[in-house]
Every structure is written in structure tokens, then in C-alpha cells.
Design a protein around this motif. Structure first.
Motif, short mmCIF file in Angstrom:
data_model
loop_
_atom_site.label_atom_id
_atom_site.label_comp_id
_atom_site.label_asym_id
_atom_site.label_seq_id
_atom_site.Cartn_x
_atom_site.Cartn_y
_atom_site.Cartn_z
N VAL A 120 65.57 33.04 63.85
CA VAL A 120 64.83 31.77 63.83
C VAL A 120 64.28 31.45 65.22
N LEU A 121 65.11 31.62 66.23
CA LEU A 121 64.65 31.35 67.59
C LEU A 121 63.58 32.33 68.03
N GLN A 122 63.65 33.56 67.55
CA GLN A 122 62.59 34.52 67.86
C GLN A 122 61.27 34.06 67.25
N ASP A 123 61.32 33.54 65.99
CA ASP A 123 60.09 33.03 65.37
C ASP A 123 59.55 31.85 66.14
N GLN A 124 60.43 30.92 66.55
CA GLN A 124 59.97 29.78 67.33
C GLN A 124 59.37 30.22 68.65
N LEU A 125 59.97 31.21 69.26
CA LEU A 125 59.43 31.72 70.52
C LEU A 125 58.06 32.34 70.32
N THR A 126 57.86 33.04 69.19
CA THR A 126 56.54 33.64 68.90
C THR A 126 55.49 32.55 68.72
N LEU A 127 55.84 31.48 67.96
CA LEU A 127 54.89 30.37 67.77
C LEU A 127 54.58 29.70 69.10
N THR A 128 55.60 29.50 69.92
CA THR A 128 55.37 28.86 71.23
C THR A 128 54.45 29.70 72.10
N ARG A 129 54.68 31.00 72.06
CA ARG A 129 53.80 31.87 72.85
C ARG A 129 52.38 31.82 72.34
N ALA A 130 52.19 31.78 70.99
CA ALA A 130 50.84 31.71 70.45
C ALA A 130 50.14 30.42 70.86
N SER A 131 50.88 29.29 70.76
CA SER A 131 50.28 28.01 71.17
C SER A 131 49.96 28.00 72.67
N GLN A 132 50.83 28.61 73.45
CA GLN A 132 50.56 28.67 74.90
C GLN A 132 49.32 29.51 75.17
N ASP A 133 49.17 30.63 74.46
CA ASP A 133 47.97 31.46 74.65
C ASP A 133 46.70 30.70 74.25
N GLU A 134 46.77 29.93 73.16
CA GLU A 134 45.60 29.15 72.73
C GLU A 134 45.25 28.08 73.76
N ALA A 135 46.28 27.41 74.31
CA ALA A 135 46.01 26.39 75.34
C ALA A 135 45.40 27.02 76.58
N LEU A 136 45.89 28.21 76.94
CA LEU A 136 45.30 28.89 78.10
C LEU A 136 43.84 29.25 77.85
N LYS A 137 43.53 29.68 76.61
CA LYS A 137 42.13 30.00 76.30
C LYS A 137 41.25 28.75 76.38
N GLN A 138 41.75 27.60 75.84
CA GLN A 138 40.99 26.36 75.94
C GLN A 138 40.78 25.95 77.39
N ARG A 139 41.80 26.14 78.18
CA ARG A 139 41.69 25.80 79.60
C ARG A 139 40.62 26.65 80.28
N GLU A 140 40.61 27.94 79.99
CA GLU A 140 39.59 28.81 80.58
C GLU A 140 38.19 28.40 80.13
N ALA A 141 38.03 28.04 78.82
CA ALA A 141 36.71 27.61 78.33
C ALA A 141 36.27 26.33 79.04
N LEU A 142 37.20 25.37 79.20
CA LEU A 142 36.84 24.13 79.89
C LEU A 142 36.49 24.40 81.35
N ILE A 143 37.22 25.30 81.99
CA ILE A 143 36.89 25.62 83.39
C ILE A 143 35.48 26.22 83.49
N SER A 144 35.13 27.10 82.53
CA SER A 144 33.76 27.68 82.55
C SER A 144 32.70 26.61 82.31
N ASP A 145 33.00 25.65 81.37
CA ASP A 145 32.04 24.56 81.13
C ASP A 145 31.86 23.71 82.38
N VAL A 146 32.96 23.42 83.07
CA VAL A 146 32.86 22.62 84.29
C VAL A 146 32.01 23.34 85.34
N VAL A 147 32.21 24.64 85.46
CA VAL A 147 31.42 25.40 86.43
C VAL A 147 29.93 25.34 86.08
N CYS A 148 29.61 25.48 84.77
CA CYS A 148 28.20 25.39 84.34
C CYS A 148 27.61 24.02 84.63
#
Length: 821
Positions: free
Chosen positions: A288-316
Motif C-alpha cells: 500500500v505504501l509503495q502505491d502511495q509513493l508511486t502516486l506521490t511521485r507522479a503528482s510531483q512529476d506533474e507539478a514539476l512539468k507545470q512549473r517548467e511550463a509556467l517558467i517558459s511562459d514567464v520568459v516569453c
């Protein structure tokens, strides 16, 4: 608590009745002498009071140096002690007198002698009473020590119950692990402290027990030495009765210890079940904790992608804002230039008002464009602020995610530690279970049975979809049970068994000491028998043999595959272990000599596989029925088996034994049948005799290791044997049938066991060895009948009792070399 010496049978106390000289006919007060008491001369008097004793004995002898007559016996006994020399002098004292007919003088001397004897006897009785008082004190001390040990055991049990309650609380609190993590850690530390205290208390109790045992041993030795010195007061008939009674008590103690060992084994099985259940629960939480860790990692990766997109928009946006500012500055410079030109034109040329209006219009347009660009810059600045806010929010989310990830990682690490501890407890419990199980089997004298299922071969691929063998997964049956399922009714006829009808849809369950599944490696199989092989170096007889139908993997189990180190069989691995152990025991003063012999039983004829004169012509003569060299099987009074004229080779390394094994493999009878291209057509017997001597203790041990690869039973309808192969099949099935008859007779404890019905059973005769049987079966559905017969035979073998193994050890003689034959 029983002492360490209670398992030893009591030594019979054989003494001689007291004899005396010619004074036996004199009248002595029989009431003053108790023949049941035991008196020792060793502790009559110490060296410190020898002078006083001599003086007192002179008074007894009637000396009147001090002027007064001797006092009565009761008053003198309190201050008189006797030595062994005084007693012997008293017994050897002769009558003094010049006149033989002076009866009065003789009567006085006789009365004086009787008085001395009474004093001596009374002193012996008082000394015996003091000994009995001292013995009673020692018994009271022993009872007190036993009560203390029992109290310590009760305390240990209470501590164990407390630990079990803590484990149950940890299970209940696993659902709220995040909130109560700190509490669990504190409980764990408290449990560890209590466990440490418990271990310390146990160590203290063990030391106390050891010291009490030593004191008891010393007391028993003192008592034994005193008893041995006064054994002349017991008669022979009573001693024999006491010895018989003590042997009966010793037998009852052994039965009590066997029951205790059985109870301990059951308790270990229950603890193992609890630990396995705890392990499964921990594994579920880990998943169960392994599944929760996988979901947490996926959400963290998605937040990092959003952050990178926002940083690129700010630069533009920043680039567009800078471009708009540059355009505004350029237009303002143009307006200023135009305004300067208008003033210049007004002053210099005075152009028309229309041109001025046109310039004004252009100037207004430029100003409107500048205003619009200013509005765009404001919008871009607003968007930039929103983007920066989103970036801050994403940073906070990422920090929270990272914190949660660290917590989950820590929790997983703790659970992994719990899981590792639980697995270690399971392994330790399994080791203890195996040790107790082996002890019980050795006490019973049973034959241990291991079952091994070979993998499916390429020829079995067509029947791979139909599985007829399953392995129960319950706690008690895991690794020890096997089930056979019959899908349709079949009729089985085997050379070693009568016709057998197997009904369809019936499930057959068997339980052995160990069951190896098809994916078990040769190393895993050898680990289970390594301790049994070690017993041969300790001076025991060890016999391991493989049984099963042809093509079931017996030779692969015993010999392995030549040229592949990972596929080495039990025989090469056993020899490697023995030679390695021999090398390590050199530091303890042990020196070993080893001898190897190999033979095969082919068509009820013994063949020497190491004979230097063996040739193809000898083999052909035997196969054609011409009598070759005859070998006789002999059993001596000690239960040792010898084969006359058999070649015996001294070996010093595994390389020499490997060479001999290759030579024997080339000489062994092998034939091709429809069931097996390399079918063994004989029973192969490998014997390693070990003679060890300890140079420091002069102790000598003699062990024997017999490793046997039996030929496989087969059906003529499946093997298609004809000619010589047919004779070989009939001889193999006959010898295996004789082995079955012997096993059935042993299981039923019949008076007559038909060992002489075949060369194989007569060679295997002997009941003081540690015996292990490998039953090899095939997973092919077409071989289900033979597999069922083999498993039923193995179950009967497992129930046989052949006697308790005996260790062969003695002191070193002038010639310690082994003799065979």
C-alpha cells in the motif's frame, strides 16, 4: 530444575560384603550396627588433628599414663577420631598372654577388645550421621535453586506475553501510522529495553544454573566417592535391584524428555505461524505504501512539468514586454524628431497649415499607438504577476510533496526493517524446527525422506497444460507437502508393485520431511543434507539413497551434470564439504584418512567399478551369463558391512575422488530405452570410509558415508525393453520389490525381515545408521501412476524405525587404519 547429569544412567554399585578375620565368631552387639549405612575411610580424620587422635587411641587401648581408668564408651566417643591405620591395627590386634589357660586374663582382653570395637563403631555411626546431615543440606540448597530457576522461567514467560501484547498493539495501530509514529518508536525502544533486560536476566539465570549444576556435580562426586569407600556394607542382591530400578527411572526420564521436545516443537510451529501472519500483514502495508509513493511521485512529476511550463511562459512574456518597451522608446524618439521638424519648418519655411494638420494627425496616431502599447505592457505585467504567483504556489506544492515523499520513504524504511526482523525470526524458527525435528527422528530412529520433483522436459511440453502436481501453501505444509490429482481413471502396472487402479478426480496428499519443487537448485538440495554429511566425520554411519522411476532425475540428483559446476550432484558436493571440514579440523588436532570404494549391482551380480583388471571382455562375459569374479557380502558383530575382494582406494583430495567417479561412470552399465536415452541399468553404491584420530586426546572415530543411486523402476509397455534390456528391467524390478518387502516388514515390526531376498537389500542391512531417502518423481501426467506408487512407498519408508544411530568412537590403538573385507 533437573541437573545436567540426570540423563546419564546410574552406575551399578557392586561391592563385596564385609569380611573379617577369625574375630567374626566373637559376640558383637548387632543393634549398634546398621548395615544400610555407608561410611568412608577417606574423611575420618584430617592432618591437623593427627596428634590428638593418636593420644585418644592410646586411651582406648587401655593405656593409663594419665593416672585414671578409661571412661565409658559414650563419653569417650565424643572426643575420639580414628584413622584408617588405627582401624586396621584394631582389626589385626592379637591376644596377648603368656598362660594359655588363664581364662580370666583372656576374658578381660576380650572385653577390652569388644569395648574398643564398640567405640569405633559408635564413632563411625556419628560420622555417618554428620554425612547424612550434610547431604540433606545440599539437597535443600538444590531445591532452593530449582525454585529460583522456576520463578525465573515464570518471569521470562510473563515478559514474553508482554512482548506479544506489544506486537498486537502495533498491528492495531498500523492503520493510523502517520499520527502514532512517535508512539510506536517509543514502544519499540521500550520493548527493546525490556528484551535486553530479559536477555540479561536469562544470562544471569543460566550462569546461576551452571554454578548450581557445578555445585551439584561436586556434591554428587563427593557423595559418590564416600559411597564407593563404604560399599562393603551392601549385599549383591539389593544392589542389582536398585540398578534395575534406576534403569527404569532413566527410561521414564527419556520418555519425559521426548514429550517435552514434542511440546517445544509444537510451540515453535505456532510461533512460526504467528510470525508468518505478521509478515504477510507487513507485506500488505508495504505494498500500500509503495502505491502511495508511486502516486506521490507522479503528482510531483506533474507539478514539476507545470512549473517548467509556467517558467517558459514567464520568459516569453518578459521578452514580449521588453520588445514593447523598445518599440515605445523608438516611437517616442520618432515623435520628438517630428516635433522638431515641425518647429523647424514653421520657423524656416512657413509651410502651409494643411501640412501642419497632417503632421498633427500623424503625431496623434503615434501617441495613440504608444498608449495602446502601454496598455499591452500593463496586461503583460499583470500576466507576469499571475505567473509568478502560480510559480510560488507550485514551489510550495513541490516542497510539500518532497516532505511527504521523505516521510513515506522513512516509513517504508521502518517497515522494511520490521519485515527483515520478521524474516530473520522466521529463518531462526525454521532452523530450530529442523533441529528439533532431526532430534526427534534420531531418537525415534526413523528414516528421513525428501521428495524432489524434476522440471518438465522438452518431450513433456505437450502435457505441460495438464498439471497433476500441486504444493500446499499453508503454514504447516509449506515446503513439506505435495498433492497429486488424477483427472481420469487409469490402471497402473509396475514391476515393483502389483496392479493399481487410480480413480478419476481423486486427490492424494503426502507429507515428508522436505519437498523440493522443480525450480530448486542443486545447492538448495545439498544445504538440507549438509549436516547429515557432517555426521560421517563425527563417527556416524550415514546412508543417502535416491529412489524413483526411470527418468525421474535420480542420477542427476546424486551425480549431477559433468563439466557444469552449478549442476554438481550430492556426491561431489558432499566430498567437497568433507575435505574442507577435514582441513579446518587440523587446527584442533584431528587427522583423517579416507578410503573410497564403488560398486554396482547388475542383474543381481556385484561388479567392482574400480578394479584395475576390469575390461570390456569381463563385462561381456557377465552379460552373457558367464560367471566372473565373485564378491561376497559379510556383516560383522558390530553391524559393519564388508564386500570381499573389493577394490579400496586411499584418497587425499577431491580431485582424486572426481577422477575415480569419472572412471566408475564410464564403467557403469547404462542403456537406452523409450523412456530415457541414458537409463541406469544397475544400482550404484559409493562408499567413503573415514578414520579420524585426535593427536591431543588420543580419541579415534570411524565414520561411513554411503551414497546410493538406485536403478529406476519401469513398465515394459512404456520402456519397450527387449533382449538384454528386458533381463535388466526384470532384475531391477525384482530387487526394488525386495526392497519394498523389507520396508513393509520393518514398518510392521515383524520378527523376520527378508534382507537376503536380493543383493541390494542384503547390502543395505544394518540398523545403526542415519538414513535419508530421496524420492524422485516426474511431473509428466503419463507417469502419474509410477509417481503415486513412489510416493506411497516413500511414506511407508518415512514411518520405519531402524534403530537409534550409534557413534563409533574409541581410544587410539597401535594400528588405526581401516580394513574393508
Amino acid at each position: 530444575m533437573a541437573s545436567k547429569n540426570q540423563n546419564k544412567p546410574p552406575t551399578p554399585n557392586f561391592t563385596n560384603a564385609p569380611t573379617s578375620s577369625s574375630n567374626n565368631e566373637r559376640v558383637v552387639d548387632e543393634g549398634a550396627i546398621d548395615k544400610r549405612r555407608k561410611i568412608g575411610f577417606g574423611k575420618m580424620v584430617g592432618p591437623a588433628n593427627s596428634g590428638r587422635t593418636r593420644q585418644a587411641f592410646s586411651v582406648v587401648n587401655g593405656g593409663h599414663e594419665n593416672g585414671g581408668p578409661p571412661s565409658s564408651a559414650g563419653s569417650e566417643c565424643g572426643s575420639i577420631e580414628f584413622t584408617k591405620e588405627d582401624v586396621e591395627a584394631l582389626l589385626n590386634e592379637k591376644m596377648k598372654g603368656k598362660n594359655k589357660f588363664n581364662l580370666k586374663e583372656k576374658c578381660d582382653q576380650m572385653m577390652d577388645y569388644i569395648r574398643k570395637l564398640r567405640l569405633c563403631i559408635k564413632w563411625f555411626q556419628e560420622l555417618e550421621g554428620s554425612y547424612f546431615l550434610e547431604q540433606e543440606k545440599l539437597r535443600n540448597l538444590l531445591d532452593c535453586a530449582e525454585r529460583k530457576c522456576n520463578e525465573l522461567e515464570v518471569l521470562m514467560k510473563n515478559k514474553e506475553e508482554e512482548l506479544n501484547s506489544i506486537i498486537m498493539e502495533l498491528r492495531k495501530n498500523c492503520a493510523s501510522l502517520h499520527e502514532k509514529l512517535t508512539k510506536e518508536e517509543s514502544d519499540k525502544s521500550a520493548a527493546m529495553d525490556s528484551l535486553t533486560r530479559e536477555k540479561e536476566a536469562r544470562l544471569v539465570a543460566e550462569r546461576l544454573q551452571a554454578s548450581l549444576s557445578d555445585e551439584l556435580g561436586r556434591a554428587q562426586r563427593d557423595h559418590l566417592s564416600a559411597s564407593q569407600k563404604i560399599t562393603s556394607l551392601n549385599d549383591m542382591y539389593k544392589r542389582l535391584q536398585e540398578y534395575n530400578t534406576s534403569l527404569q527411572q532413566y527410561n521414564s526420564k527419556l520418555q519425559t524428555e521426548l514429550a517435552t521436545v514434542n511440546e517445544a516443537l509444537k510451540r515453535v510451529e505456532k510461533e512460526k505461524a504467528a510470525v508468518v501472519e505478521n509478515l504477510s500483514t507487513l507485506r500488505g502495508h508495504y505494498n500500500v505504501l509503495q502505491d502511495q509513493l508511486t502516486l506521490t511521485r507522479a503528482s510531483q512529476d506533474e507539478a514539476l512539468k507545470q512549473r517548467e511550463a509556467l517558467i517558459s511562459d514567464v520568459v516569453c512574456l518578459r521578452g514580449e514586454l521588453q520588445q514593447a518597451r523598445d518599440d515605445r522608446d523608438r516611437h517616442l524618439s520618432k515623435v520628438e524628431g517630428l516635433t522638431a521638424e515641425v518647429v523647424k519648418y514653421k520657423e524656416c519655411t512657413g509651410k502651409s497649415f494643411a501640412e501642419l494638420e497632417n503632421l498633427s494627425v500623424k503625431s496623434n496616431e503615434l501617441e495613440a499607438r504608444c498608449l495602446s502599447q502601454s496598455d499591452q505592457i500593463k496586461e503583460l505585467q499583470a500576466k507576469l504577476g499571475v505567473a509568478e504567483k502560480k510559480l510560488q504556489v507550485s514551489d510550495l506544492t513541490a516542497m510539500e510533496t518532497r516532505t511527504e515523499y521523505e516521510e513515506q520513504k522513512k516509513l517504508i524504511h521502518d517497515l522494511q526493517n520490521h519485515l527483515a526482523d520478521a524474516e530473520i525470526k522466521i529463518i531462526e524458527g525454521e532452523k530450530l524446527r529442523k533441529k528439533l525435528h532431526n532430534t526427534i527422528l534420531e531418537l525415534k530412529g526413523n528414516i528421513r525422506v525428501f521428495c524432489r520433483v524434476r522440471p518438465l522436459l522438452a518431450d513433456d511440453a505437450a502435457a505441460a497444460e495438464t498439471k497433476v502436481i500441486s504444493y500446499p501453501t499453508s503454514t504447516e505444509s509449506l515446503g513439506r507437502a505435495i498433492d497429486l490429482m488424477q483427472n481420469r481413471a487409469t490402471c497402473q502396472v509396475s514391476g515393483a508393485y502389483p496392479m493399481l487402479l487410480i480413480p478419476s478426480g481423486q486427490k492424494h496428499s503426502f507429507t515428508f520431511d522436505k519437498v523440493f519443487m522443480p525450480d530448486a537448485s542443486q545447492q538448495e538440495v545439498f544445504v538440507e543434507i549438509s549436516q547429515l554429511v557432517q555426521s560421517a566425520l563425527d563417527g556416524y554411519k550415514v546412508c543417502i539413497f535416491a529412489y524413483g522411476q526411470t527418468g525421474s532425475g535420480k542420477t542427476h540428483t546424486m551425480m549431477g551434470r559433468p563439466g557444469n559446476p552449478e549442476q554438481k550432484g550430492l556426491i561431489p558436493r558432499s566430498l567437497e564439504q568433507i575435505f574442507e571440514t577435514r582441513q579446518s579440523l587440523k587446527s584442533q588436532g584431528w587427522k583423517y584418512e579416507m578410503q573410497v570404494s564403488m560398486l554396482e549391482i547388475y542383474n543381481e551380480t556385484i561388479r567392482d567399478l574400480l578394479s584395475p583388471n576390469r575390461s570390456c571382455s569381463d563385462v561381456s562375459r557377465t552379460e552373457n551369463g558367464i560367471a566372473g569374479k565373485q564378491y561376497a557380502i559379510k556383516h560383522d558383530a558390530n553391524g559393519n558391512t564388508h564386500v570381499s575382494d573389493l577394490t579400496i582406494v586411499d584418497v587425499r583430495s577431491t580431485r582424486e575422488v572426481s577422477y575415480l567417479l569419472e572412471q566408475a561412470a564410464q564403467s557403469r552399465s547404462v542403456g537406452k530405452t523409450q523412456m530415457n536415452e541414458q537409463s541406469s541399468r544397475s544400482h550404484f553404491v559409493f562408499t567413503l570410509r573415514i578414520s579420524g584420530v585426535n593427536e591431543s586426546t588420543e580419541q579415534q572415530v570411524q565414520g561411513v558415508l554411503n551414497l546410493i543411486d538406485l536403478a529406476g523402476s519401469e513398465r515394459l509397455s512404456k520402456s519397450g525393453s527387449t533382449g538384454d534390456r528386458l533381463k535388466e528391467t526384470q532384475a531391477i524390478n525384482k530387487s526394488l520389490s525386495s526392497l519394498s518387502d523389507v520396508i513393509f516388514a520393518l514398518a510392521k515390526k515383524e520378527d523376520h525381515v527378508p534382507f537376503r531376498n536380493s543383493k541390494l537389500t542384503y547390502l543395505l542391512q544394518g540398523g545403526d545408521s542415519k538414513t535419508l531417502m530421496f524420492v524422485n518423481i516426474s511431473p509428466d501426467p503419463s507417469s502419474l501412476g509410477e509417481s503415486l506408487c513412489s510416493l506411497r512407498f516413500a511414506a511407508r519408508v518415512n514411518a520405519c524405525e531402524i534403530g537409534i544411530p550409534r557413534r563409533q568412537t574409541n581410544m587410539r590403538t597401535s594400528d588405526s587404519r581401516l580394513s574393508y573385507g
